[in-house]
Design an enzyme around this catalytic site. Structure first.
Site, PDB file in Angstrom:
ATOM      1  CG  HIS A 230      14.705 -23.976  20.900  1.00  0.00           C
ATOM      2  ND1 HIS A 230      15.196 -24.833  21.863  1.00  0.00           N
ATOM      3  CD2 HIS A 230      15.201 -24.439  19.727  1.00  0.00           C
ATOM      4  CE1 HIS A 230      15.954 -25.754  21.292  1.00  0.00           C
ATOM      5  NE2 HIS A 230      15.964 -25.533  19.989  1.00  0.00           N
TER       6      HIS A 230
ATOM      7  CG  HIS B 195      18.039 -24.868  15.316  1.00  0.00           C
ATOM      8  ND1 HIS B 195      19.203 -25.315  15.904  1.00  0.00           N
ATOM      9  CD2 HIS B 195      17.024 -25.374  16.064  1.00  0.00           C
ATOM     10  CE1 HIS B 195      18.897 -26.065  16.957  1.00  0.00           C
ATOM     11  NE2 HIS B 195      17.586 -26.118  17.075  1.00  0.00           N
ATOM     12  CG  LEU B 196      18.343 -17.756  13.253  1.00  0.00           C
ATOM     13  CD1 LEU B 196      18.871 -16.369  13.609  1.00  0.00           C
ATOM     14  CD2 LEU B 196      16.949 -17.655  12.645  1.00  0.00           C
ATOM     15  NE  ARG B 197      20.398 -25.827  10.488  1.00  0.00           N
ATOM     16  CZ  ARG B 197      20.067 -26.552  11.563  1.00  0.00           C
ATOM     17  NH1 ARG B 197      20.608 -26.301  12.739  1.00  0.00           N
ATOM     18  NH2 ARG B 197      19.227 -27.558  11.443  1.00  0.00           N
TER      19      ARG B 197
ATOM     20  CG  ASN C 139      22.533 -26.801  16.620  1.00  0.00           C
ATOM     21  OD1 ASN C 139      22.072 -25.678  16.414  1.00  0.00           O
ATOM     22  ND2 ASN C 139      21.901 -27.898  16.268  1.00  0.00           N
TER      23      ASN C 139
ATOM     24  CE  LYS D 122      19.562 -26.990  23.621  1.00  0.00           C
ATOM     25  NZ  LYS D 122      19.181 -26.950  22.205  1.00  0.00           N
TER      26      LYS D 122
ATOM     27  CG  HIS E 151      18.554 -31.920  23.019  1.00  0.00           C
ATOM     28  ND1 HIS E 151      18.066 -31.600  21.788  1.00  0.00           N
ATOM     29  CD2 HIS E 151      18.313 -33.242  23.183  1.00  0.00           C
ATOM     30  CE1 HIS E 151      17.544 -32.679  21.220  1.00  0.00           C
ATOM     31  NE2 HIS E 151      17.694 -33.694  22.042  1.00  0.00           N
TER      32      HIS E 151
ATOM     33  CG  HIS F 277      13.272 -29.261  21.957  1.00  0.00           C
ATOM     34  ND1 HIS F 277      13.767 -30.238  22.781  1.00  0.00           N
ATOM     35  CD2 HIS F 277      14.347 -28.749  21.317  1.00  0.00           C
ATOM     36  CE1 HIS F 277      15.072 -30.312  22.628  1.00  0.00           C
ATOM     37  NE2 HIS F 277      15.446 -29.422  21.753  1.00  0.00           N
TER      38      HIS F 277
ATOM     39  CG  LEU G  43      16.240 -36.342  17.190  1.00  0.00           C
ATOM     40  CD1 LEU G  43      17.734 -36.544  17.038  1.00  0.00           C
ATOM     41  CD2 LEU G  43      15.606 -37.581  17.842  1.00  0.00           C
TER      42      LEU G  43
ATOM     43  CG  ASP H 178      13.835 -27.527  17.957  1.00  0.00           C
ATOM     44  OD1 ASP H 178      14.915 -26.954  17.697  1.00  0.00           O
ATOM     45  OD2 ASP H 178      13.746 -28.760  18.109  1.00  0.00           O
TER      46      ASP H 178
ATOM     47  CG  HIS I  42      17.996 -30.214   8.443  1.00  0.00           C
ATOM     48  ND1 HIS I  42      19.307 -30.443   8.777  1.00  0.00           N
ATOM     49  CD2 HIS I  42      17.314 -30.169   9.603  1.00  0.00           C
ATOM     50  CE1 HIS I  42      19.407 -30.543  10.095  1.00  0.00           C
ATOM     51  NE2 HIS I  42      18.210 -30.371  10.628  1.00  0.00           N
TER      52      HIS I  42
ATOM     53  CB  ALA J  35      16.604 -34.743  13.810  1.00  0.00           C
TER      54      ALA J  35
HETATM   55  O1  DOR Z   1      15.079 -31.933  15.338  1.00  0.00           O
HETATM   56  C1  DOR Z   1      16.013 -31.253  15.750  1.00  0.00           C
HETATM   57  N1  DOR Z   1      16.770 -30.502  14.914  1.00  0.00           N
HETATM   58  N2  DOR Z   1      16.299 -31.292  17.050  1.00  0.00           N
HETATM   59  C2  DOR Z   1      17.381 -30.693  17.536  1.00  0.00           C
HETATM   60  O2  DOR Z   1      17.597 -30.783  18.709  1.00  0.00           O
HETATM   61  C3  DOR Z   1      18.335 -29.999  16.653  1.00  0.00           C
HETATM   62  C4  DOR Z   1      17.689 -29.551  15.421  1.00  0.00           C
HETATM   63  C5  DOR Z   1      18.671 -29.104  14.361  1.00  0.00           C
HETATM   64  O3  DOR Z   1      19.643 -28.439  14.687  1.00  0.00           O
HETATM   65  O4  DOR Z   1      18.458 -29.427  13.177  1.00  0.00           O
HETATM   66 ZN    ZN Z   2      16.652 -26.983  18.686  1.00  0.00          ZN
END
Ligand code: DOR
Ligand code: ZN
Length: 344
Positions: free
Chosen positions: A13, A15-17, A41, A99, A136, A174, A219, A247, A251, A263
């Site tokens: 799990h 996130h690479l953006r 996402n 997802k 989630h 998570h 989150l 996870d 950011h 988050a």
């Molecule tokens: O803290 C989080 N950040 N929880 C998530 O479910 C999404 C993630 C994000 O995409 O930044």
């Molecule tokens: Zn996530």
């Protein structure tokens, strides 16, 4: 024990953006892991096989020379997901999982599912095709306390999904509570959970005592220490239902350190060493390989990696920041030191 060798781990799990972020996030994923389940996402979200295939190409374009790593793509379920498209995507080898974000539950989840009944035909197709559902697991109701949203989701929705689709493979992502750990442990082989390094290492006191620390805000939110302990017990139990998923969520510093910070904890670079530190503190280093490298492939029915990594009991200093596409990214525990480090 001052050194351990493990089958090269995977991150189930992350996130690479997209765009300029990929140069950094792909290199960090490849530092420790052989494969990463890539969350969908984006803005706009990755909702179709064609979008997932194009995103995979953009990711692979940033693969560092000689890296031993591959992205595993996911689709973002909406009220209008086409079951034929996702089954075709899985058959083509583009889509590994789908997802479920309840609409509004977290970062970029506005297009998520508004009513789980709306995706019952999709879940039925996924069950038949053997495509895992990644969840989630938080309700979004305004009257439910943020610290209770995972436990309420399990009662209101997860139990019904699992009962309605007895062969559907489900990963509760998570997990953050004792209730989640207990549910997954008792739900049989086809229900699993990922556990992040930060939820193993921290509880809500770390975020809130002595000042509010925005880099710990994610989150589902960090819970009480008794929940943290339940997660440590689950991760180190040897139960094959629990596996590694960072996870890690990048950011920009300006989006985290502000009056309404978003988050996500960025841990991709050092997560493996965080897990080693937690397992060591729990006297469970002998259980780390199952959690990090064996349980995930077994659940996803993918081969176990054939190469190894070595971790040493040597200090690892976490960088104070990274440059990400012209912006600044502050990792979790920036500037602090972990007791274990990956031998490069
Ligand atoms: O803290 C989080 N950040 N929880 C998530 O479910 C999404 C993630 C994000 O995409 O930044
Ligand atoms: Zn996530």
């Amino acid at each position: 024990m001052n050194s351990i060798r493990l089958t090269r781990p995977d991150d189930w799990h992350t996130h690479l953006r997209d765009g300029a972020a990929l140069e950094l996030t792909v290199a960090h994923a490849a530092r420790s892991f052989a494969r990463s389940i890539v969350m969908p996402n984006l803005v706009p979200p990755v909702t179709t096989t064609a979008l997932a295939a194009a995103y995979r190409e953009r990711i692979l374009h940033h693969l560092p020379q000689g890296a031993d790593w591959a992205p595993l793509m996911t689709l973002y379920l909406t009220d209008n997901t086409d079951p034929e498209d996702l089954v075709a995507g899985a058959e083509q080898g583009v889509v590994t999982a789908c997802k479920l974000y309840p609409a509004g539950a977290t970062t970029n989840s506005d297009s998520g599912v508004t009513d789980i009944d709306k995706i019952f035909p999709v879940l039925s197709a996924m069950q038949q095709a053997g495509i895992p559902l990644l969840i989630h697991g938080e309700v979004t109701d305004a009257d439910i306390d943020i610290f209770d949203r995972e436990a309420v989701f399990i009662e209101r929705h997860l139990k019904r999904i699992v009962e309605s689709f007895p062969d559907l493979k489900v990963v509760l992502e998570h997990i953050t509570t004792r209730q989640a750990a207990e549910f997954v442990a008792s739900a049989g082989d086809r229900v699993a959970a990922t556990i992040t390094a930060h939820h193993l290492m921290y509880n809500r006191n770390h975020m809130l005592v002595g000042g509010i620390r925005p880099h710990y805000y994610c989150l589902p939110i960090l819970k009480r220490n008794e929940h943290q302990q339940a997660l440590i017990d689950a991760a180190t139990s040897g139960d094959a239902s629990f596996f590694l998923g960072t996870d890690s969520a990048p950011h920009n510093q300006s989006a985290k350190e502000t009056a309404c910070g978003c988050a996500g904890c960025y841990t991709a670079w050092q997560a493996l060493e965080m897990y080693a530190t937690v397992f060591d503190q729990a006297n469970a280093l002998d259980k780390l390989e199952a959690f990090a490298s064996l349980n995930g492939p077994a659940f996803y029915q993918l081969p176990v990696n054939t190469t190894q990594v070595e971790l040493q009991r040597q200090p690892l200093e976490i960088p104070t920041s990274f440059a990400m596409g012209g912006e600044t990214l502050v990792p979790l525990d920036a500037g602090e030191t972990l007791g274990w480090s990956l031998v490069q």
